[in-house]
Design a protein around this motif. Structure first.
Motif, PDB file in Angstrom:
ATOM      1  N   ARG A 152      -0.458  -6.208   6.612  1.00 29.11           N
ATOM      2  CA  ARG A 152      -1.238  -7.430   6.786  1.00 29.11           C
ATOM      3  C   ARG A 152      -2.488  -7.051   7.566  1.00 29.11           C
ATOM      4  NH1 ARG A 152       1.612 -10.863  10.226  1.00 29.11           N
ATOM      5  NH2 ARG A 152       3.191 -11.173   8.638  1.00 29.11           N
ATOM      6  N   ASP A 153      -3.577  -7.700   7.276  1.00 29.85           N
ATOM      7  CA  ASP A 153      -4.856  -7.426   7.922  1.00 29.85           C
ATOM      8  C   ASP A 153      -5.295  -5.992   7.624  1.00 29.85           C
ATOM      9  OD1 ASP A 153      -4.671 -10.028   9.019  1.00 29.85           O
ATOM     10  OD2 ASP A 153      -3.523  -9.247  10.703  1.00 29.85           O
ATOM     11  N   GLU A 154      -6.040  -5.410   8.522  1.00 30.57           N
ATOM     12  CA  GLU A 154      -6.558  -4.058   8.289  1.00 30.57           C
ATOM     13  C   GLU A 154      -5.539  -2.968   8.585  1.00 30.57           C
ATOM     14  OE1 GLU A 154      -9.494  -2.816   7.014  1.00 30.57           O
ATOM     15  OE2 GLU A 154      -9.730  -4.882   6.367  1.00 30.57           O
ATOM     16  N   LYS A 155      -4.836  -3.088   9.722  1.00 33.28           N
ATOM     17  CA  LYS A 155      -3.991  -1.976  10.152  1.00 33.28           C
ATOM     18  C   LYS A 155      -2.583  -2.373  10.549  1.00 33.28           C
ATOM     19  CE  LYS A 155      -7.786   0.864  11.766  1.00 33.28           C
ATOM     20  NZ  LYS A 155      -8.297   1.721  12.797  1.00 33.28           N
ATOM     21  N   THR A 156      -2.156  -3.561  10.254  1.00 26.28           N
ATOM     22  CA  THR A 156      -0.844  -4.013  10.688  1.00 26.28           C
ATOM     23  C   THR A 156       0.204  -3.661   9.638  1.00 26.28           C
ATOM     24  OG1 THR A 156      -1.877  -5.834  11.878  1.00 26.28           O
ATOM     25  CG2 THR A 156       0.494  -5.982  11.515  1.00 26.28           C
ATOM     26  N   GLU A 178       0.857  -1.181   0.000  1.00 26.53           N
ATOM     27  CA  GLU A 178       0.000   0.000   0.000  1.00 26.53           C
ATOM     28  C   GLU A 178       0.890   1.226   0.000  1.00 26.53           C
ATOM     29  OE1 GLU A 178      -2.767   0.096   3.229  1.00 26.53           O
ATOM     30  OE2 GLU A 178      -3.769  -1.749   2.606  1.00 26.53           O
TER      31      GLU A 178
END
Length: 91
Positions: free
Chosen positions: A51-55, A41
């Motif tokens: 990874r995942d939403e906010k990691t 991103e």
């Protein structure tokens, strides 16, 4: 001179200087191989592996005379026990 604005992770790599490109592309390949579940991103105008939403796992950075792979402080917090078990002091 300020860093150019990027519209995507691919645009980040397109806008690199020729001297920076091979090093950051190598870090990109290593990053994608290291965690196949991570996605790239654009955050803070830099490629961040998430990874995942906010990691946020790590990011790639470029500067005038060097480039780097940077880990956020929460990453190091997860490694504290391993550092101490190896006989080092961890803050």
């Amino acid at each position: 001179m300020p860093m150019p604005k990027r519209s995507s992770v691919d645009d980040f790599f397109v806008q690199l200087k020729a001297v920076q490109r091979p090093h950051l592309e190598a870090l990109r390949r290593l990053s994608l191989a290291a965690d196949p579940d991570a996605r790239e991103e654009l955050k803070w105008d830099l490629p961040v592996y998430v990874r995942d939403e906010k990691t946020s796992l790590w990011m790639l950075q470029n500067f005038k005379n060097h480039c780097s792979l940077r880990f956020p402080p929460p990453f190091f917090a997860t490694q504290k026990a391993a550092v101490e078990a190896a006989g080092y002091v961890a803050w």
